[in-house]
Design a protein around this motif. Structure first.
Motif, PDB file in Angstrom:
ATOM      1  N   ILE A 185       0.742  -1.095  -0.136  1.00  0.00           N
ATOM      2  CA  ILE A 185       0.027  -0.026  -0.097  1.00  0.00           C
ATOM      3  C   ILE A 185       0.842   1.203  -0.038  1.00  0.00           C
ATOM      4  CG2 ILE A 185      -1.495   1.254   1.358  1.00  0.00           C
ATOM      5  CD1 ILE A 185      -2.761  -1.337   2.246  1.00  0.00           C
ATOM      6  N   ALA A 186       1.935   1.304   0.756  1.00  0.00           N
ATOM      7  CA  ALA A 186       2.844   2.507   0.812  1.00  0.00           C
ATOM      8  C   ALA A 186       3.677   2.597  -0.256  1.00  0.00           C
ATOM      9  CB  ALA A 186       3.904   2.264   2.006  1.00  0.00           C
ATOM     10  N   CYS A 187       3.992   1.514  -1.061  1.00  0.00           N
ATOM     11  CA  CYS A 187       4.597   1.630  -2.514  1.00  0.00           C
ATOM     12  C   CYS A 187       3.675   2.106  -3.386  1.00  0.00           C
ATOM     13  CB  CYS A 187       5.018   0.098  -2.726  1.00  0.00           C
ATOM     14  SG  CYS A 187       6.743  -0.144  -2.028  1.00  0.00           S
ATOM     15  N   ALA A 188       2.471   1.489  -3.495  1.00  0.00           N
ATOM     16  CA  ALA A 188       1.489   2.240  -4.312  1.00  0.00           C
ATOM     17  C   ALA A 188       1.172   3.602  -4.139  1.00  0.00           C
ATOM     18  CB  ALA A 188       0.238   1.384  -4.419  1.00  0.00           C
ATOM     19  N   GLU A 189       1.084   4.233  -3.024  1.00  0.00           N
ATOM     20  CA  GLU A 189       0.815   5.483  -2.596  1.00  0.00           C
ATOM     21  C   GLU A 189       1.994   6.356  -3.344  1.00  0.00           C
ATOM     22  OE1 GLU A 189      -1.277   9.020  -1.474  1.00  0.00           O
ATOM     23  OE2 GLU A 189      -1.994   6.861  -1.920  1.00  0.00           O
ATOM     24  N   ALA A 190       3.259   5.942  -2.846  1.00  0.00           N
ATOM     25  CA  ALA A 190       4.357   6.591  -3.403  1.00  0.00           C
ATOM     26  C   ALA A 190       4.534   6.707  -4.828  1.00  0.00           C
ATOM     27  CB  ALA A 190       5.890   5.974  -2.807  1.00  0.00           C
ATOM     28  N   ARG A 191       4.079   5.821  -5.379  1.00  0.00           N
ATOM     29  CA  ARG A 191       4.101   5.618  -6.917  1.00  0.00           C
ATOM     30  C   ARG A 191       3.062   6.621  -7.470  1.00  0.00           C
ATOM     31  NH1 ARG A 191       3.148   0.635  -7.184  1.00  0.00           N
ATOM     32  NH2 ARG A 191       5.396  -0.017  -7.734  1.00  0.00           N
ATOM     33  N   VAL A 192       1.930   6.700  -6.799  1.00  0.00           N
ATOM     34  CA  VAL A 192       0.879   7.650  -7.337  1.00  0.00           C
ATOM     35  C   VAL A 192       1.280   9.105  -7.046  1.00  0.00           C
ATOM     36  CG1 VAL A 192      -1.312   8.469  -6.940  1.00  0.00           C
ATOM     37  CG2 VAL A 192      -0.746   5.886  -7.137  1.00  0.00           C
ATOM     38  N   ILE A 193       1.857   9.477  -5.972  1.00  0.00           N
ATOM     39  CA  ILE A 193       2.420  10.838  -5.713  1.00  0.00           C
ATOM     40  C   ILE A 193       3.250  11.117  -6.670  1.00  0.00           C
ATOM     41  CG2 ILE A 193       3.465  12.198  -3.975  1.00  0.00           C
ATOM     42  CD1 ILE A 193       1.758  10.966  -1.813  1.00  0.00           C
ATOM     43  N   CYS A 194       4.422  10.304  -6.757  1.00  0.00           N
ATOM     44  CA  CYS A 194       5.478  10.547  -7.775  1.00  0.00           C
ATOM     45  C   CYS A 194       5.135  10.807  -9.316  1.00  0.00           C
ATOM     46  CB  CYS A 194       6.665   9.587  -7.501  1.00  0.00           C
ATOM     47  SG  CYS A 194       7.607   9.650  -5.813  1.00  0.00           S
ATOM     48  N   HIS A 195       4.225  10.012  -9.567  1.00  0.00           N
ATOM     49  CA  HIS A 195       3.478  10.134 -10.801  1.00  0.00           C
ATOM     50  C   HIS A 195       2.948  11.593 -11.067  1.00  0.00           C
ATOM     51  CE1 HIS A 195       2.262   8.941 -14.784  1.00  0.00           C
ATOM     52  NE2 HIS A 195       0.976   9.150 -14.358  1.00  0.00           N
ATOM     53  N   ARG A 196       1.787  11.707 -10.028  1.00  0.00           N
ATOM     54  CA  ARG A 196       1.151  13.094 -10.358  1.00  0.00           C
ATOM     55  C   ARG A 196       1.988  14.086 -10.096  1.00  0.00           C
ATOM     56  NH1 ARG A 196      -2.998  13.749  -5.258  1.00  0.00           N
ATOM     57  NH2 ARG A 196      -1.727  12.313  -4.756  1.00  0.00           N
ATOM     58  N   MET A 197       3.052  14.302  -9.454  1.00  0.00           N
ATOM     59  CA  MET A 197       4.038  15.510  -9.256  1.00  0.00           C
ATOM     60  C   MET A 197       5.058  15.399 -10.313  1.00  0.00           C
ATOM     61  SD  MET A 197       2.405  16.948  -6.728  1.00  0.00           S
ATOM     62  CE  MET A 197       3.422  18.249  -6.302  1.00  0.00           C
ATOM     63  N   ALA A 198       4.943  14.454 -11.206  1.00  0.00           N
ATOM     64  CA  ALA A 198       6.051  14.288 -12.340  1.00  0.00           C
ATOM     65  C   ALA A 198       7.517  14.259 -11.551  1.00  0.00           C
ATOM     66  CB  ALA A 198       5.897  15.440 -13.270  1.00  0.00           C
ATOM     67  N   TRP A 199       7.721  13.380 -10.564  1.00  0.00           N
ATOM     68  CA  TRP A 199       8.827  13.229  -9.796  1.00  0.00           C
ATOM     69  C   TRP A 199       9.454  11.801 -10.189  1.00  0.00           C
ATOM     70  CZ3 TRP A 199       6.662  14.998  -4.725  1.00  0.00           C
ATOM     71  CH2 TRP A 199       6.698  16.378  -4.649  1.00  0.00           C
ATOM     72  N   ALA A 200      10.813  11.547  -9.996  1.00  0.00           N
ATOM     73  CA  ALA A 200      11.322  10.159 -10.321  1.00  0.00           C
ATOM     74  C   ALA A 200      11.358   9.765  -9.082  1.00  0.00           C
ATOM     75  CB  ALA A 200      12.547  10.411 -10.675  1.00  0.00           C
ATOM     76  N   TRP A 201      10.876   8.431  -8.781  1.00  0.00           N
ATOM     77  CA  TRP A 201      10.749   7.964  -7.624  1.00  0.00           C
ATOM     78  C   TRP A 201      11.965   6.936  -7.543  1.00  0.00           C
ATOM     79  CZ3 TRP A 201       7.041   3.232  -6.543  1.00  0.00           C
ATOM     80  CH2 TRP A 201       7.385   2.484  -5.112  1.00  0.00           C
ATOM     81  N   LEU A 202      13.018   7.399  -6.480  1.00  0.00           N
ATOM     82  CA  LEU A 202      14.080   6.740  -6.595  1.00  0.00           C
ATOM     83  C   LEU A 202      13.965   5.305  -5.867  1.00  0.00           C
ATOM     84  CD1 LEU A 202      16.423   9.468  -5.582  1.00  0.00           C
ATOM     85  CD2 LEU A 202      16.054   8.861  -7.885  1.00  0.00           C
ATOM     86  N   ASP A 203      14.807   4.249  -6.356  1.00  0.00           N
ATOM     87  CA  ASP A 203      14.637   3.028  -5.960  1.00  0.00           C
ATOM     88  C   ASP A 203      13.519   2.204  -6.198  1.00  0.00           C
ATOM     89  OD1 ASP A 203      17.540   3.369  -5.097  1.00  0.00           O
ATOM     90  OD2 ASP A 203      16.885   3.863  -3.238  1.00  0.00           O
ATOM     91  N   GLU A 204      12.525   2.789  -6.244  1.00  0.00           N
ATOM     92  CA  GLU A 204      10.993   2.272  -6.511  1.00  0.00           C
ATOM     93  C   GLU A 204      10.863   1.311  -5.231  1.00  0.00           C
ATOM     94  OE1 GLU A 204       9.844   1.018 -10.260  1.00  0.00           O
ATOM     95  OE2 GLU A 204      10.649   2.616 -11.182  1.00  0.00           O
ATOM     96  N   THR A 205      11.132   1.959  -3.956  1.00  0.00           N
ATOM     97  CA  THR A 205      10.868   0.939  -2.766  1.00  0.00           C
ATOM     98  C   THR A 205      10.412   1.814  -1.564  1.00  0.00           C
ATOM     99  OG1 THR A 205      11.556  -0.943  -1.733  1.00  0.00           O
ATOM    100  CG2 THR A 205      13.225   0.719  -1.996  1.00  0.00           C
ATOM    101  N   VAL A 206      10.038   1.147  -0.676  1.00  0.00           N
ATOM    102  CA  VAL A 206       9.734   2.017   0.655  1.00  0.00           C
ATOM    103  C   VAL A 206      10.356   1.315   1.718  1.00  0.00           C
ATOM    104  CG1 VAL A 206       7.770   3.205  -0.098  1.00  0.00           C
ATOM    105  CG2 VAL A 206       7.559   0.900   1.193  1.00  0.00           C
ATOM    106  N   SER A 207      11.098   2.047   2.879  1.00  0.00           N
ATOM    107  CA  SER A 207      11.474   1.326   3.986  1.00  0.00           C
ATOM    108  C   SER A 207      10.753   1.822   5.241  1.00  0.00           C
ATOM    109  CB  SER A 207      13.139   1.637   4.087  1.00  0.00           C
ATOM    110  OG  SER A 207      13.257   3.066   4.100  1.00  0.00           O
ATOM    111  N   LEU A 208      10.826   0.573   6.098  1.00  0.00           N
ATOM    112  CA  LEU A 208      10.094   0.802   7.302  1.00  0.00           C
ATOM    113  C   LEU A 208      10.812   1.688   8.228  1.00  0.00           C
ATOM    114  CD1 LEU A 208       7.642   0.040   8.864  1.00  0.00           C
ATOM    115  CD2 LEU A 208       8.908  -1.791   9.853  1.00  0.00           C
ATOM    116  N   LYS A 209      10.465   2.817   8.635  1.00  0.00           N
ATOM    117  CA  LYS A 209      10.936   3.679   9.598  1.00  0.00           C
ATOM    118  C   LYS A 209      10.469   3.457  11.019  1.00  0.00           C
ATOM    119  CE  LYS A 209      13.767   5.700   6.779  1.00  0.00           C
ATOM    120  NZ  LYS A 209      15.156   5.692   6.922  1.00  0.00           N
ATOM    121  N   SER A 210       9.351   3.226  11.202  1.00  0.00           N
ATOM    122  CA  SER A 210       8.798   3.031  12.642  1.00  0.00           C
ATOM    123  C   SER A 210       7.394   2.190  12.786  1.00  0.00           C
ATOM    124  CB  SER A 210       8.264   4.573  13.015  1.00  0.00           C
ATOM    125  OG  SER A 210       7.690   4.582  14.297  1.00  0.00           O
TER     126      SER A 210
END
Length: 102
Positions: A25-50
């Motif tokens: 779910i977090a990956c999908a949200e990051a992908r959508v936001i980066c696509h919507r803002m025309a940003w490059a999503w680096l590594d195309e992954t998320v990491s658990l911080k907390s």
């Protein structure tokens, strides 16, 4: 096998499955936001911080997971974003200093 060992394995599998779903779910949200803002999503992954507990909108105690991701914005600066989930629902998305509530 002992009943407590079987129960422990079932609980561990349940937590692992929930964590994989939350990560997707977090990956999908990051992908959508980066696509919507025309940003490059680096590594195309998320990491658990907390990982912790929080109450959802109905007052039930759920796992709260905070995932971080990195993106390259239009000015060619590498930034970090954060997706916070309570249970399997997106609670908040933070993009450096910008905040988008789900």
């Amino acid at each position: 096998m002992e009943p407590w060992a079987i129960l422990s394995l079932v609980v561990l599998a349940w937590v692992w499955h929930g964590s994989m779903r939350a990560r997707e779910i977090a990956c999908a949200e990051a992908r959508v936001i980066c696509h919507r803002m025309a940003w490059a999503w680096l590594d195309e992954t998320v990491s658990l911080k907390s990982l912790g507990f929080a109450r959802d909108g109905h007052g039930r105690l759920r796992l709260r997971r905070i995932y971080a991701f990195r993106y390259l914005e239009a000015t060619h600066l590498i930034r970090e974003g954060v997706v916070m989930l309570v249970g399997d629902q997106i609670q908040t998305v933070l993009l450096d200093t910008a905040r988008l509530d789900a």
